[in-house]
Design a protein around this motif. Structure first.
Motif: not given
Length: 298
Positions: A21-30
């Protein structure tokens, strides 16, 4: 920035939710061993995709470890073995000394920032993730002198982006403090739940259970897979906190047993002072930039 979340339950999932939501990252991987949870995390948009551990941390900028602390003892050294030179690793565990000691001599120790965000609920799994779980709360960074300054700076930036205050402690101080304000309340809730369930006429008791009882015992719904290893790793300080708590319980009991109701009244009035402390009325407990570091470090 690419962030890899190891563990997509309440903490990992809520972090992913807010950082997206804060656009802290461009890619989030789990990275999630539970296939059902992994699928659900992608379905509800916590992460873009899930991968194996090796693929998940490949080329990532930041690894966030949010799994039970016993599992972290296995995973953290493996992660530090495999990361690139510039990758930052931050853990979310409620205990710190055992974990810090585990990687004290690791060649990539500088990449690791030991953290404990003081927030949570009794729920678990990806669907337990909530917005703004961390806003207005405190996160503790431990042994920051053992971490590279660029890695500490990234951790600080991330937690501040979430709206958190940052405190600094040694791992041992952290374990001692959280034994009283986090681990003891959970232990007390488990004991209270067992005490009520041990009553022969417990069905009647539960029919009468009010909001006060439910809020007090709420923590007893917390997962054993998370809390059993926390108690195990921090047993020294949890036992100390329980000894203090039991002493005060006995004092309450004895004042009634001895019909010393003036003493009972004094105990209640003394306990009422917690309202002022929690509301920030006591200046010694006010958090501000001038006193913050002094408040949380020796």
């Amino acid at each position: 920035m690419k962030i890899t979340f190891i563990g997509l339950g309440l903490i990992g999932g809520s972090l992913a939710k807010d950082l997206r939501k804060k656009k802290f990252a461009t890619e989030l991987v789990g990275v999630e061993n539970n296939r059902k949870n992994a699928k659900k995390a992608v379905e509800i948009g916590l992460v873009d995709r899930t991968e194996t551990l090796v693929k998940g941390i490949e080329g990532t900028d930041l690894v966030i470890i949010a799994i039970p602390v016993d599992k972290e003892l296995e995973i953290l050294p493996e992660v530090l073995d495999k990361i690139s030179a510039n990758t930052t690793v931050i853990d979310m565990g409620s205990t710190k000394k055992v974990i810090a000691d585990k990687v004290a001599d690791h060649p990539n120790r500088k990449n690791f920032v030991a953290a404990h965000p003081m927030s949570g609920t009794e729920n678990s799994g990806p669907t337990a993730a909530v917005d703004n779980l961390f806003r207005g709360k405190i996160t503790i960074l431990c042994d920051q002198e053992d971490s590279g300054p660029q890695h500490v700076a990234l951790a600080e930036k991330m937690f501040q982006t979430l709206g958190m205050d940052v405190a600094y402690m040694s791992s041992d101080e952290q374990d001692h403090s959280t034994a009283f304000v986090s681990h003891l309340p959970h232990a007390a809730a488990y004991a209270l739940a067992n005490a009520v369930q041990a009553k022969e006429d417990r069905s009647i008791i539960f029919d009468l259970a009010s909001g006060g009882f439910r809020s007090t015992v709420r923590l007893a719904k917390s997962s054993h897979s998370m809390w059993h290893p926390i108690f195990q790793q921090n047993c020294k300080y949890v036992v100390e906190s329980l000894d203090v708590y039991i002493k005060h319980l006995q004092e309450f009991r004895d004042s009634m047993k001895d019909n010393d109701f003036d003493k009972l009244k004094d105990l209640i009035i003394s306990a009422n002072k917690i309202r002022g402390i929690l509301d920030g009325e006591n200046p010694h407990f006010v958090k501000n930039e001038e006193k913050f570091t002094k408040l949380y470090t020796k």
